[in-house]
Design an enzyme around this catalytic site. Structure first.
Site: not given
Length: 248
Positions: A140, A144
């Site tokens: 993640y 990002k």
């Protein structure tokens, strides 16, 4: 104003749709489930990680609208919560595909339309995980961070065509998705859900979680003429995150 929002069926994306609609915009959302769409919104069931599906979406947008003024590339999934050595490659690929490749594909197909009209605003949803390292959330965080690199490049590449690009970095946002993150982190770290929750809140100088509407309001600003010279910026809506690891 014509606004396309990926993952607009719930959470932050739905709040964006509401906020833009209230500002007088025409709203088109995509999601895997678009069963609960307010009157007046357009909606498409789309897998943002599929190039062919995204190409078809933008063909439909161009046929119906003739272009798009604001793209909110908001689709994302939490991905696994685990130490890096325990993350399966397939889980890594799925997380990066939805979060990063989905944003890339949205920008890829929106850019030619915006170039033709000589204007546009691209708003990418990153995360405070895209600003800090994030323990037990490697896929993640990597995705990002990648979104911020993509945004910076889009701002430089598309700016001469009158197109702006910015990234919003939400902090911990109240809602079902965050509840899942809290439960998984509690299990991974040997803590209770409430301890993890308090850790997130205490990790901000404002001692607070974020509401989806807070993020939506920033998206409306970035898509508006009030932000006509705001581009290439990473803007956190997080109550000022001081410590991204609630165990520390």
């Amino acid at each position: 104003m014509r606004v396309l929002i990926t993952a607009g069926g719930s959470g932050i994306g739905f709040a964006m749709g509401q906020a833009f609609a209230e500002a007088g915009a025409d709203v088109w959302i995509t999601d895997l489930d678009v069963s609960a769409v307010p009157d007046g919104w357009r909606a498409s069931t789309v897998d943002v990680s599929s190039e062919s599906a995204m190409a078809e979406l933008f063909k439909e947008v161009e046929t119906t609208w003739g272009g798009v003024d604001v793209l909110c590339a908001n689709a994302g999934i939490a991905g696994p919560t685990a130490a890096v050595e325990d993350v399966a490659l397939e889980d890594w690929k799925t997380c990066v595909s939805v979060n990063l490749e989905g944003a890339f594909l949205a920008a890829k197909f929106a850019a030619p339309m915006m170039k033709r009209q000589g204007s546009g605003a691209i708003v990418l949803t990153s995360s405070t995980a895209g600003i800090y390292g994030y323990p037990n959330r490697a896929p993640y965080a990597a995705a990002k961070w990648g979104i911020i690199g993509l945004m910076k490049t889009l701002a430089m590449e598309l700016g001469p065509n009158g197109i702006r690009a910015n990234a919003i970095c939400p902090g911990a946002v109240e809602g079902p998705r965050m509840e899942g993150v809290l439960e998984r982190e509690a299990t991974a770290k040997g803590m209770t859900r409430d301890e993890v929750y308090e850790g997130y809140a205490k990790g901000t100088s404002m001692r607070s979680f974020v509401e989806a509407r807070d993020v939506a309001n920033m998206a409306v600003f970035l898509g508006s003429d009030a932000a006509r010279l705001v581009s290439g910026q990473v803007i956190a809506v997080d109550g000022h995150t001081e410590n991204p690891d609630p165990k520390l």
